[in-house]
Write a protein that holds these residues in place. Structure first.
Motif, mmCIF file in Angstrom:
data_model
loop_
_atom_site.group_PDB
_atom_site.id
_atom_site.type_symbol
_atom_site.label_atom_id
_atom_site.label_comp_id
_atom_site.label_asym_id
_atom_site.label_seq_id
_atom_site.Cartn_x
_atom_site.Cartn_y
_atom_site.Cartn_z
ATOM 1 N N VAL A 1 -43.726 114.331 80.088
ATOM 2 C CA VAL A 1 -42.412 114.595 79.522
ATOM 3 C C VAL A 1 -41.529 115.030 80.672
ATOM 4 N N GLY A 2 -40.335 114.491 80.749
ATOM 5 C CA GLY A 2 -39.448 114.876 81.834
ATOM 6 C C GLY A 2 -38.011 114.516 81.545
ATOM 7 N N PHE A 3 -37.170 114.802 82.523
ATOM 8 C CA PHE A 3 -35.744 114.479 82.456
ATOM 9 C C PHE A 3 -35.382 113.767 83.742
ATOM 10 N N GLY A 4 -34.652 112.667 83.625
ATOM 11 C CA GLY A 4 -34.430 111.787 84.752
ATOM 12 C C GLY A 4 -33.194 112.047 85.592
ATOM 13 N N GLU A 5 -32.293 112.880 85.131
ATOM 14 C CA GLU A 5 -31.096 113.139 85.922
ATOM 15 C C GLU A 5 -31.471 113.849 87.223
ATOM 16 N N ILE A 6 -30.772 113.528 88.295
ATOM 17 C CA ILE A 6 -31.077 114.077 89.619
ATOM 18 C C ILE A 6 -30.973 115.601 89.646
ATOM 19 N N TYR A 7 -30.142 116.153 88.806
ATOM 20 C CA TYR A 7 -29.925 117.601 88.779
ATOM 21 C C TYR A 7 -30.800 118.311 87.733
ATOM 22 N N ALA A 8 -31.689 117.603 87.085
ATOM 23 C CA ALA A 8 -32.498 118.178 86.006
ATOM 24 C C ALA A 8 -33.326 119.371 86.472
ATOM 25 N N ALA A 9 -33.951 119.259 87.628
ATOM 26 C CA ALA A 9 -34.805 120.352 88.114
ATOM 27 C C ALA A 9 -33.985 121.600 88.422
ATOM 28 N N VAL A 10 -32.810 121.425 89.021
ATOM 29 C CA VAL A 10 -31.953 122.569 89.335
ATOM 30 C C VAL A 10 -31.508 123.248 88.043
ATOM 31 N N GLN A 11 -31.095 122.466 87.074
ATOM 32 C CA GLN A 11 -30.676 123.033 85.795
ATOM 33 C C GLN A 11 -31.833 123.755 85.108
ATOM 34 N N HIS A 12 -33.035 123.240 85.282
ATOM 35 C CA HIS A 12 -34.217 123.855 84.671
ATOM 36 C C HIS A 12 -34.566 125.182 85.327
ATOM 37 N N GLU A 13 -34.462 125.242 86.639
ATOM 38 C CA GLU A 13 -34.947 126.403 87.383
ATOM 39 C C GLU A 13 -33.908 127.505 87.624
ATOM 40 N N GLU A 14 -32.643 127.164 87.641
ATOM 41 C CA GLU A 14 -31.616 128.154 88.008
ATOM 42 C C GLU A 14 -31.294 129.069 86.826
ATOM 43 N N LEU A 15 -31.785 130.292 86.904
ATOM 44 C CA LEU A 15 -31.604 131.248 85.815
ATOM 45 C C LEU A 15 -30.220 131.887 85.809
ATOM 46 N N GLU A 16 -29.502 131.777 86.891
ATOM 47 C CA GLU A 16 -28.179 132.408 87.002
ATOM 48 C C GLU A 16 -27.057 131.571 86.397
ATOM 49 N N TYR A 17 -27.304 130.295 86.145
ATOM 50 C CA TYR A 17 -26.242 129.464 85.566
ATOM 51 C C TYR A 17 -25.933 129.963 84.148
ATOM 52 N N GLN A 18 -24.671 129.963 83.814
ATOM 53 C CA GLN A 18 -24.225 130.362 82.478
ATOM 54 C C GLN A 18 -23.910 129.092 81.677
#
Length: 125
Positions: free
Chosen positions: A74-91
């Motif tokens: 199971v995954g997400f293909g957008e290039i920014y998917a991992a950053v969005q998944h891991e960055e806890l500071e994003y609001q």
């Protein structure tokens, strides 16, 4: 075929039944892994951050038979998917970080039980 003082009859029939049971377990195992992956994908898509909708739309599952068995991903293909998944500071106004990890952790026991129950001979269909 004689073993000790016992004579085994119908060994070929027993072997055929065992081979069929193994095939049935493998099919059930494949289906249960598909069930789990599709459930996880649905839950993850609901939690993925929503801005343009492209991240959620990029969610996917793949399945493959390998030497070690049947594997689902199971995954997400957008290039920014991992950053969005891991960055806890994003609001995020809709969605959150750890959108794949969170539902997996919350459902891991349920998923393991589903695979085990479905894989039983004579178990779920």
């Amino acid at each position: 075929m004689a073993v000790g003082s016992y004579k085994l009859e119908g060994l070929a029939q027993v072997q055929r039944k065992m081979n069929q049971a193994i095939k049935d377990i493998a099919k059930k195992n494949e289906q249960s892994i598909k069930d789990v992956c599709l459930d996880l994908l649905g839950k993850s898509k609901q939690l993925a951050p929503l801005d343009t909708g492209e991240l959620r739309a990029s969610g996917y599952t793949t399945f493959e038979k390998t030497q070690d068995g049947f594997v689902g991903e199971v995954g997400f293909g957008e290039i920014y998917a991992a950053v969005q998944h891991e960055e806890l500071e994003y609001q995020h106004t809709d969605g959150e970080a750890k959108y794949l990890e969170k539902p997996f952790k919350e459902n891991a026991s349920k998923y393991a039980l589903h695979i085990a129950e479905k894989s039983k001979v004579g178990g779920g269909s």
